[in-house]
Design a protein around this motif. Structure first.
Motif, PDB file in Angstrom:
ATOM      1  N   GLN A  80       2.182  22.013  -6.249  1.00 59.90           N
ATOM      2  CA  GLN A  80       2.990  21.538  -7.367  1.00 59.90           C
ATOM      3  C   GLN A  80       4.272  20.871  -6.872  1.00 59.90           C
ATOM      4  OE1 GLN A  80       1.633  21.708 -10.335  1.00 59.90           O
ATOM      5  NE2 GLN A  80       3.314  20.650 -11.373  1.00 59.90           N
ATOM      6  N   VAL A  81       4.809  21.368  -5.771  1.00 58.50           N
ATOM      7  CA  VAL A  81       5.984  20.737  -5.161  1.00 58.50           C
ATOM      8  C   VAL A  81       5.636  19.310  -4.734  1.00 58.50           C
ATOM      9  CG1 VAL A  81       7.605  20.834  -3.220  1.00 58.50           C
ATOM     10  CG2 VAL A  81       6.933  22.939  -4.401  1.00 58.50           C
ATOM     11  N   ASP A  82       4.460  19.135  -4.128  1.00 61.21           N
ATOM     12  CA  ASP A  82       4.014  17.801  -3.737  1.00 61.21           C
ATOM     13  C   ASP A  82       3.887  16.885  -4.958  1.00 61.21           C
ATOM     14  OD1 ASP A  82       3.910  18.348  -1.060  1.00 61.21           O
ATOM     15  OD2 ASP A  82       1.752  18.673  -0.978  1.00 61.21           O
ATOM     16  N   LYS A  83       3.384  17.435  -6.046  1.00 61.71           N
ATOM     17  CA  LYS A  83       3.209  16.636  -7.260  1.00 61.71           C
ATOM     18  C   LYS A  83       4.551  16.150  -7.787  1.00 61.71           C
ATOM     19  CE  LYS A  83       0.684  16.702 -11.654  1.00 61.71           C
ATOM     20  NZ  LYS A  83      -0.238  17.489 -12.504  1.00 61.71           N
ATOM     21  N   TYR A  84       5.555  17.042  -7.830  1.00 60.88           N
ATOM     22  CA  TYR A  84       6.875  16.640  -8.305  1.00 60.88           C
ATOM     23  C   TYR A  84       7.517  15.639  -7.348  1.00 60.88           C
ATOM     24  CZ  TYR A  84       6.654  20.364 -11.786  1.00 60.88           C
ATOM     25  OH  TYR A  84       6.297  21.162 -12.843  1.00 60.88           O
ATOM     26  N   ARG A  85       7.287  15.802  -6.067  1.00 60.69           N
ATOM     27  CA  ARG A  85       7.822  14.862  -5.083  1.00 60.69           C
ATOM     28  C   ARG A  85       7.267  13.458  -5.330  1.00 60.69           C
ATOM     29  NH1 ARG A  85       6.830  15.659   1.441  1.00 60.69           N
ATOM     30  NH2 ARG A  85       8.176  13.988   2.172  1.00 60.69           N
ATOM     31  N   PHE A  86       5.968  13.390  -5.643  1.00 59.92           N
ATOM     32  CA  PHE A  86       5.336  12.108  -5.918  1.00 59.92           C
ATOM     33  C   PHE A  86       5.867  11.513  -7.226  1.00 59.92           C
ATOM     34  CE2 PHE A  86       1.954   9.236  -7.252  1.00 59.92           C
ATOM     35  CZ  PHE A  86       1.578   8.630  -6.061  1.00 59.92           C
ATOM     36  N   LEU A  87       5.992  12.330  -8.256  1.00 57.62           N
ATOM     37  CA  LEU A  87       6.498  11.849  -9.542  1.00 57.62           C
ATOM     38  C   LEU A  87       7.941  11.364  -9.431  1.00 57.62           C
ATOM     39  CD1 LEU A  87       4.909  14.547 -11.877  1.00 57.62           C
ATOM     40  CD2 LEU A  87       4.330  12.110 -11.827  1.00 57.62           C
ATOM     41  N   ASP A  88       8.727  12.027  -8.589  1.00 56.90           N
ATOM     42  CA  ASP A  88      10.103  11.560  -8.362  1.00 56.90           C
ATOM     43  C   ASP A  88      10.096  10.148  -7.770  1.00 56.90           C
ATOM     44  OD1 ASP A  88      11.459  13.804  -9.313  1.00 56.90           O
ATOM     45  OD2 ASP A  88      11.452  14.800  -7.352  1.00 56.90           O
ATOM     46  N   GLU A  89       9.217   9.907  -6.808  1.00 60.82           N
ATOM     47  CA  GLU A  89       9.135   8.576  -6.209  1.00 60.82           C
ATOM     48  C   GLU A  89       8.606   7.546  -7.211  1.00 60.82           C
ATOM     49  OE1 GLU A  89      10.082   7.184  -3.214  1.00 60.82           O
ATOM     50  OE2 GLU A  89      11.236   9.039  -3.218  1.00 60.82           O
ATOM     51  N   MET A  90       7.714   7.982  -8.090  1.00 57.44           N
ATOM     52  CA  MET A  90       7.237   7.076  -9.137  1.00 57.44           C
ATOM     53  C   MET A  90       8.383   6.613 -10.028  1.00 57.44           C
ATOM     54  SD  MET A  90       3.520   8.325 -10.595  1.00 57.44           S
ATOM     55  CE  MET A  90       3.572   7.048 -11.866  1.00 57.44           C
ATOM     56  N   ILE A  91       9.252   7.537 -10.403  1.00 52.44           N
ATOM     57  CA  ILE A  91      10.405   7.172 -11.240  1.00 52.44           C
ATOM     58  C   ILE A  91      11.211   6.067 -10.571  1.00 52.44           C
ATOM     59  CG2 ILE A  91      12.645   7.983 -12.078  1.00 52.44           C
ATOM     60  CD1 ILE A  91      10.540   9.049 -13.868  1.00 52.44           C
TER      61      ILE A  91
ATOM     62  N   ALA B 199       0.797  -1.224   0.000  1.00 55.70           N
ATOM     63  CA  ALA B 199       0.000   0.000   0.000  1.00 55.70           C
ATOM     64  C   ALA B 199       0.832   1.278   0.000  1.00 55.70           C
ATOM     65  CB  ALA B 199      -0.943   0.009   1.203  1.00 55.70           C
ATOM     66  N   HIS B 200       2.153   1.159  -0.142  1.00 50.73           N
ATOM     67  CA  HIS B 200       2.989   2.344  -0.010  1.00 50.73           C
ATOM     68  C   HIS B 200       3.895   2.514  -1.218  1.00 50.73           C
ATOM     69  CE1 HIS B 200       2.667   1.188   4.497  1.00 50.73           C
ATOM     70  NE2 HIS B 200       1.642   1.945   4.140  1.00 50.73           N
ATOM     71  N   LEU B 201       3.995   3.736  -1.684  1.00 55.52           N
ATOM     72  CA  LEU B 201       4.952   4.050  -2.736  1.00 55.52           C
ATOM     73  C   LEU B 201       6.363   4.081  -2.167  1.00 55.52           C
ATOM     74  CD1 LEU B 201       5.635   4.936  -5.608  1.00 55.52           C
ATOM     75  CD2 LEU B 201       4.967   7.261  -5.002  1.00 55.52           C
ATOM     76  N   ASN B 202       6.465   4.484  -0.921  1.00 55.79           N
ATOM     77  CA  ASN B 202       7.760   4.566  -0.243  1.00 55.79           C
ATOM     78  C   ASN B 202       7.567   4.050   1.174  1.00 55.79           C
ATOM     79  OD1 ASN B 202       9.868   5.623   1.465  1.00 55.79           O
ATOM     80  ND2 ASN B 202      10.434   7.030  -0.165  1.00 55.79           N
ATOM     81  N   ASP B 203       8.270   2.989   1.552  1.00 55.93           N
ATOM     82  CA  ASP B 203       8.059   2.355   2.852  1.00 55.93           C
ATOM     83  C   ASP B 203       8.644   3.142   4.017  1.00 55.93           C
ATOM     84  OD1 ASP B 203       6.685   0.210   1.806  1.00 55.93           O
ATOM     85  OD2 ASP B 203       8.503  -0.977   1.467  1.00 55.93           O
ATOM     86  N   VAL B 204       9.445   4.138   3.718  1.00 54.74           N
ATOM     87  CA  VAL B 204      10.151   4.868   4.766  1.00 54.74           C
ATOM     88  C   VAL B 204       9.445   6.174   5.126  1.00 54.74           C
ATOM     89  CG1 VAL B 204      12.327   5.975   5.400  1.00 54.74           C
ATOM     90  CG2 VAL B 204      12.339   3.837   4.071  1.00 54.74           C
TER      91      VAL B 204
END
Length: 287
Positions: free
Chosen positions: A145-156, A100-105
């Motif tokens: 928008q900062v939150d959006k880029y943060r999420f997209l970075d984790e997606m990469i 359920a997590h994109l990032n476990d940390v």
């Protein structure tokens, strides 16, 4: 009124996967999502912007999928912020494993309700990892928008890990970015707005380029044409004029993408028969 793709035949051995932003599962259920689902032949569906507690989601998903599935195999991620976001995967196949997590940390990603993964077995003996993702809508030059880029970075980062797992991988959902000029009817009026910013579109160049190697399944099958769009504003005549955005995706690893035979957007027959401001994107994968 029934949409044009109702009771569309499905080939033997095909798995039909749908993704849709339901804009609140309670509202979509009330507005006729069950009617859309009945007889559609969907084997697995991913949902975004569920905006409901887990028990309510379970009850409504069982009602939507109905006798066609019996009890759905469901995994969801509820946002910590009540009434916001929320994603889910429902399948008529048993779920082998779920995450359920994109990032476990980072707790930020754990509580966002924007990423969920599930593994299912496929007829070719491999594992299919399915993701339901809901990327932030963003707002240019703001913290959103900062939150959006943060999420997209984790997606990469995560997309690379999933690709290297050796599984079939399918990332679905409302990714809130139109990749090319073909993906937004009025693209010239949106080049400085979140959803079509050059910086956002560059992430999708990486998704679908040599770096990560995923395939935009709907675009691959549709070709170099406008749309087909998956979201239209509820305001004005956007739906009637097909002034839409293609922001809902199924992006697959190359081997899985080669099995995609048909992609359609289940656009409602009229503004008043919509159960969401998004339409389901439905793809058949032939095994």
């Amino acid at each position: 009124m029934i949409h044009a793709n109702a009771h569309d035949p499905k080939a033997a051995g095909a798995i039909r996967i749908a993704t849709v932003n339901v804009n609140g599962i309670r509202a979509s259920h009330r507005k006729g999502m069950t009617t859309w689902f009945a007889g559609r032949g969907v084997d697995l569906i991913t949902l975004q912007e569920v905006r409901a507690p887990a028990d309510i989601t379970r009850t409504l998903v069982d009602e939507i999928t109905g006798e066609e599935w019996g009890e759905a195999h469901l995994h969801d991620a509820v946002a910590a912020a009540k009434g916001r976001a929320g994603v889910a995967i429902a399948s008529r196949f048993p779920l082998l494993d779920t995450r359920a997590h994109l990032n476990d940390v980072d707790a930020y990603f754990n509580e966002a309700g924007r990423w969920v993964e599930a593994d299912v077995a496929t007829p070719d003996g491999k594992t299919l990892t399915v993701v339901s993702a809901y990327v932030h809508s963003g707002e240019a030059d703001t913290p959103k928008q900062v939150d959006k880029y943060r999420f997209l970075d984790e997606m990469i980062r995560r997309l690379g890990e999933l690709r290297d797992s050796g599984n079939h991988v399918l990332v679905t959902g409302d990714l809130n970015v139109g990749h090319t000029q073909n993906d937004i009817k009025n693209w010239k009026g949106n080049v400085k707005k979140s959803g079509f910013l050059p910086e956002e579109r560059a992430y999708f160049d990486r998704f679908f380029g040599e770096e990560l190697g995923y395939v935009d399944v709907a675009r691959s099958l549709a070709g170099d044409v406008p749309g087909p769009y998956t979201w239209w504003s509820m305001r004005g005549q956007a739906f009637d004029n097909d002034t839409g955005w293609r922001i809902d995706y199924q992006m697959a690893t190359s081997e899985l993408a080669s099995k995609a035979t048909k992609s359609v957007v289940d656009r409602a027959p009229s503004w008043g028969t919509r159960f969401s401001d998004h339409a389901p994107l439905v793809v058949d994968y032939q095994f």
